[in-house]
Write a protein that holds these residues in place. Structure first.
Motif, PDB file in Angstrom:
ATOM      1  N   GLY A 270       0.805  -1.223   0.000  1.00 23.33           N
ATOM      2  CA  GLY A 270       0.000   0.000   0.000  1.00 23.33           C
ATOM      3  C   GLY A 270       0.826   1.255   0.000  1.00 23.33           C
ATOM      4  O   GLY A 270       0.343   2.325   0.374  1.00 23.33           O
ATOM      5  N   THR A 271       2.092   1.160  -0.439  1.00 16.67           N
ATOM      6  CA  THR A 271       2.991   2.313  -0.446  1.00 16.67           C
ATOM      7  C   THR A 271       3.330   2.702  -1.878  1.00 16.67           C
ATOM      8  O   THR A 271       3.244   1.888  -2.800  1.00 16.67           O
ATOM      9  CB  THR A 271       4.302   1.985   0.299  1.00 16.67           C
ATOM     10  OG1 THR A 271       4.920   0.850  -0.336  1.00 16.67           O
ATOM     11  CG2 THR A 271       4.024   1.662   1.758  1.00 16.67           C
ATOM     12  N   TYR A 327      -3.926  -7.980  -4.320  1.00 17.00           N
ATOM     13  CA  TYR A 327      -3.337  -8.516  -3.095  1.00 17.00           C
ATOM     14  C   TYR A 327      -2.641  -7.428  -2.281  1.00 17.00           C
ATOM     15  O   TYR A 327      -1.910  -6.593  -2.818  1.00 17.00           O
ATOM     16  CB  TYR A 327      -2.333  -9.613  -3.450  1.00 17.00           C
ATOM     17  CG  TYR A 327      -1.540 -10.138  -2.276  1.00 17.00           C
ATOM     18  CD1 TYR A 327      -2.028 -11.179  -1.491  1.00 17.00           C
ATOM     19  CD2 TYR A 327      -0.296  -9.599  -1.961  1.00 17.00           C
ATOM     20  CE1 TYR A 327      -1.295 -11.668  -0.421  1.00 17.00           C
ATOM     21  CE2 TYR A 327       0.446 -10.079  -0.902  1.00 17.00           C
ATOM     22  CZ  TYR A 327      -0.054 -11.115  -0.128  1.00 17.00           C
ATOM     23  OH  TYR A 327       0.679 -11.589   0.925  1.00 17.00           O
ATOM     24  N   ARG A 328      -2.876  -7.446  -0.975  1.00 12.42           N
ATOM     25  CA  ARG A 328      -2.126  -6.642  -0.024  1.00 12.42           C
ATOM     26  C   ARG A 328      -1.623  -7.570   1.070  1.00 12.42           C
ATOM     27  O   ARG A 328      -2.294  -8.551   1.416  1.00 12.42           O
ATOM     28  CB  ARG A 328      -2.991  -5.535   0.601  1.00 12.42           C
ATOM     29  CG  ARG A 328      -3.422  -4.455  -0.383  1.00 12.42           C
ATOM     30  CD  ARG A 328      -2.252  -3.598  -0.831  1.00 12.42           C
ATOM     31  NE  ARG A 328      -2.653  -2.535  -1.748  1.00 12.42           N
ATOM     32  CZ  ARG A 328      -2.689  -2.645  -3.056  1.00 12.42           C
ATOM     33  NH1 ARG A 328      -2.382  -3.799  -3.629  1.00 12.42           N
ATOM     34  NH2 ARG A 328      -3.046  -1.628  -3.812  1.00 12.42           N
ATOM     35  N   VAL A 367      18.377 -15.694 -12.580  1.00 14.12           N
ATOM     36  CA  VAL A 367      18.241 -14.417 -11.875  1.00 14.12           C
ATOM     37  C   VAL A 367      16.937 -13.754 -12.308  1.00 14.12           C
ATOM     38  O   VAL A 367      16.684 -13.604 -13.510  1.00 14.12           O
ATOM     39  CB  VAL A 367      19.433 -13.484 -12.190  1.00 14.12           C
ATOM     40  CG1 VAL A 367      19.289 -12.163 -11.447  1.00 14.12           C
ATOM     41  CG2 VAL A 367      20.753 -14.165 -11.830  1.00 14.12           C
ATOM     42  N   TYR A 368      16.120 -13.335 -11.330  1.00 15.71           N
ATOM     43  CA  TYR A 368      14.823 -12.715 -11.614  1.00 15.71           C
ATOM     44  C   TYR A 368      14.696 -11.431 -10.802  1.00 15.71           C
ATOM     45  O   TYR A 368      14.918 -11.430  -9.582  1.00 15.71           O
ATOM     46  CB  TYR A 368      13.669 -13.648 -11.216  1.00 15.71           C
ATOM     47  CG  TYR A 368      13.711 -15.006 -11.850  1.00 15.71           C
ATOM     48  CD1 TYR A 368      12.993 -15.288 -13.004  1.00 15.71           C
ATOM     49  CD2 TYR A 368      14.483 -16.028 -11.290  1.00 15.71           C
ATOM     50  CE1 TYR A 368      13.029 -16.552 -13.584  1.00 15.71           C
ATOM     51  CE2 TYR A 368      14.535 -17.295 -11.859  1.00 15.71           C
ATOM     52  CZ  TYR A 368      13.806 -17.546 -13.002  1.00 15.71           C
ATOM     53  OH  TYR A 368      13.845 -18.801 -13.566  1.00 15.71           O
ATOM     54  N   LYS A 369      14.325 -10.362 -11.473  1.00 20.14           N
ATOM     55  CA  LYS A 369      14.061  -9.123 -10.741  1.00 20.14           C
ATOM     56  C   LYS A 369      12.736  -9.244 -10.012  1.00 20.14           C
ATOM     57  O   LYS A 369      11.743  -9.714 -10.575  1.00 20.14           O
ATOM     58  CB  LYS A 369      14.013  -7.927 -11.691  1.00 20.14           C
ATOM     59  CG  LYS A 369      13.732  -6.594 -10.988  1.00 20.14           C
ATOM     60  CD  LYS A 369      13.800  -5.438 -11.958  1.00 20.14           C
ATOM     61  CE  LYS A 369      13.380  -4.134 -11.285  1.00 20.14           C
ATOM     62  NZ  LYS A 369      14.212  -3.815 -10.113  1.00 20.14           N
ATOM     63  N   VAL A 370      12.707  -8.817  -8.731  1.00 25.61           N
ATOM     64  CA  VAL A 370      11.478  -8.845  -7.945  1.00 25.61           C
ATOM     65  C   VAL A 370      11.268  -7.486  -7.293  1.00 25.61           C
ATOM     66  O   VAL A 370      12.214  -6.724  -7.087  1.00 25.61           O
ATOM     67  CB  VAL A 370      11.504  -9.949  -6.862  1.00 25.61           C
ATOM     68  CG1 VAL A 370      11.525 -11.335  -7.494  1.00 25.61           C
ATOM     69  CG2 VAL A 370      12.685  -9.765  -5.908  1.00 25.61           C
ATOM     70  N   CYS A 371      10.010  -7.181  -6.982  1.00 26.31           N
ATOM     71  CA  CYS A 371       9.683  -5.881  -6.393  1.00 26.31           C
ATOM     72  C   CYS A 371       8.415  -6.011  -5.564  1.00 26.31           C
ATOM     73  O   CYS A 371       7.484  -6.727  -5.944  1.00 26.31           O
ATOM     74  CB  CYS A 371       9.487  -4.839  -7.501  1.00 26.31           C
ATOM     75  SG  CYS A 371       9.097  -3.175  -6.888  1.00 26.31           S
ATOM     76  N   ASP A 372       8.386  -5.323  -4.430  1.00 24.72           N
ATOM     77  CA  ASP A 372       7.155  -5.268  -3.628  1.00 24.72           C
ATOM     78  C   ASP A 372       6.622  -3.842  -3.489  1.00 24.72           C
ATOM     79  O   ASP A 372       5.754  -3.565  -2.677  1.00 24.72           O
ATOM     80  CB  ASP A 372       7.366  -5.891  -2.250  1.00 24.72           C
ATOM     81  CG  ASP A 372       8.332  -5.098  -1.361  1.00 24.72           C
ATOM     82  OD1 ASP A 372       8.928  -4.109  -1.854  1.00 24.72           O
ATOM     83  OD2 ASP A 372       8.485  -5.462  -0.173  1.00 24.72           O
ATOM     84  N   GLY A 373       7.172  -2.921  -4.302  1.00 20.94           N
ATOM     85  CA  GLY A 373       6.729  -1.537  -4.257  1.00 20.94           C
ATOM     86  C   GLY A 373       7.462  -0.687  -3.248  1.00 20.94           C
ATOM     87  O   GLY A 373       7.226   0.518  -3.178  1.00 20.94           O
TER      88      GLY A 373
END
Length: 457
Positions: A270-271, A327-328, A367-373
């Motif tokens: 939520g950011t 999803y949160r 290798v995989y780029k990941v992000c959660d915001g």
């Protein structure tokens, strides 16, 4: 069937149409009727056969000049004939198939209507309309009204020679409206048709080099007034570092002006994110070279005129606040934010994040780029070459933008790239969000007891 929302207002594609389009993606290339239209246009424009040696040489020179200008980050001019012919020969084939991938995703996510009003801003010779025409003709369902904006006289001429003829060849499923001559950087919303279902900015915002990120965002937000309440904006840019990163910054700025990022980004905490270093893009299978491309490639240094790989950065935005993944992270769930990884270096932790790339490594080390915001630093999930068992392929299944939970990954810091690696171990559990375990899973400790590892391990 695919693409049907609960309200029944989405375009539905039957199994035969779906299989035809998937077969196209398995062996993608510019269909013969479109190649013939381009070849006929070249012959008409030059008054010589499309594969005349002089014509081919001049197209080669135009392509080399365009590539040079691109890598110098200068705006490419299309005021003369041969730059447009070079664009049709070298860039357009990839961009055509590329937009079919994007449009197919839009259909599959239920965002396309049985009848679409589509506006392509900065259309050039009409690659996006041609992709729409080709896809709708192949799947055998759906209709569209195409509106487009272009300022170049030479592009204008090419568009009018190619797009209406393509629409007629595919049975007039797509109606082509009169091309609007205007500079998109100076457009006002009142100059455009309303109730647009799909507004496309394909490889154009990055060309507005005189405008800042905020000015580009202001432009898109203003033109979004012409979008239908349930319409979608598509922004596409090349995958190189400068353009892809600037696109993410522009999309973030557009979201600050009231639109919602539908995909690929998911703000699961939520950011608001910080896209300053956000270099992420999709890659699809190579296309088959066109006849024109193969003729250009004959002779010395022919590889310089073959362009078949599809890599692009894109985003979908909406006015109605809908998102691909709602999803949160549940209250009380013990996952570490990626922005807090420095607190967990050399420890095993649980994280939840969106997969933002295909495999950027090789068949040994994945290798995989990941992000959660939340991250300020780049974060990658790494499957080491030494890992064996089912976890070697655990990140192969999720699609670009899908969210996964990773339980028991080891945090490493890569000083050379100022980035964090989440190392997948034999005991790591990879769980796509939406799995049968449900949203209540993962309420164990953020940091795994006894997980401290030597820094050099």
């Amino acid at each position: 069937m695919i693409g049907r929302r609960p309200d029944g207002g989405s375009l539905a594609v039957d199994e035969a149409g779906r299989e035809r389009q998937l077969a196209f993606f398995r062996n993608p290339g510019v269909p013969g009727y479109l190649q013939e239209l381009v070849e006929s246009y070249i012959a008409k424009k030059t008054a010589k056969p499309w594969d005349d040696a002089t014509v081919l040489d001049r197209m080669k020179n135009a392509i080399l000049a365009q590539k040079s200008q691109y890598w110098k980050e200068r705006q490419v001019s299309y005021r003369k004939a041969y730059p447009v012919l070079g664009y049709l020969a070298y860039h357009a084939p990839v961009y055509l198939v590329q937009f079919e991938h994007i449009l197919w995703q839009i259909v599959g996510r239920g965002l396309a209507k049985p009848h679409m009003r589509i506006l392509d801003l900065g259309t050039g010779p009409g690659v996006v309309p041609l992709a729409v025409i080709d896809l709708f003709g192949r799947i055998g369902t759906g209709t569209a009204d195409i509106y487009a904006v272009e300022r170049s006289e030479e592009h204008f001429e090419a568009y009018n020679a190619l797009v209406p003829a393509a629409a007629a060849a595919m049975g007039d499923r797509v109606r082509v409206e009169k091309l609007i001559r205007a500079d998109i950087g100076a457009l006002a919303a009142k100059d455009l048709p309303g109730e647009i279902d799909l507004m496309v900015f394909s490889n154009v915002l990055g060309e507005l080099r005189q405008m800042s990120i905020d000015q580009r965002a202001d432009l898109v937000a203003a033109l979004a007034e012409r979008l239908a309440p349930d319409g979608t904006i598509v922004i596409v840019e090349p995958a190189d570092l400068a353009n892809a990163t600037a696109m993410r910054q522009t999309v973030r700025a557009i979201a600050d002006r009231g639109l919602t990022v539908f995909s690929p980004c998911s703000f699961i905490w939520g950011t608001a994110c910080n896209p300053a270093r956000c270099w992420t893009f999709e890659q699809k299978g190579d296309i088959r070279p066109t006849r024109l491309m193969e003729r250009l490639a004959e002779g010395k240094d022919g590889y310089r005129f073959i362009n078949v790989d599809i890599k692009y950065a894109s985003a979908l935005l909406r006015k109605d606040a809908s998102v691909q993944h709602a999803y949160r992270v549940p209250p009380g769930a013990k996952f570490a934010r990626l922005s807090h990884l420095r607190q967990h270096r050399d420890k095993k932790i649980n994280v939840v994040a969106a997969l933002m790339s295909a495999n950027l490594g090789d068949n040994r080390t994945k290798v995989y780029k990941v992000c959660d915001g939340t991250p300020a630093d780049q974060v990658y999930a790494v499957v080491p070459a030494t890992l064996r068992g089912t976890n070697r392929d655990a990140l192969e299944g999720p699609a670009y933008g899908d969210i996964v939970r990773l339980y028991g990954v080891l945090v490493r810091f890569n000083k050379d790239h100022n980035a964090y690696n989440l190392v997948v171990l034999p005991g790591t559990r990879v769980e796509p969000v939406g799995s049968p375990q449900g949203e209540g899973a993962g309420t164990g400790p953020t940091e795994i007891p006894g997980s401290r590892r030597p820094a050099g391990d």
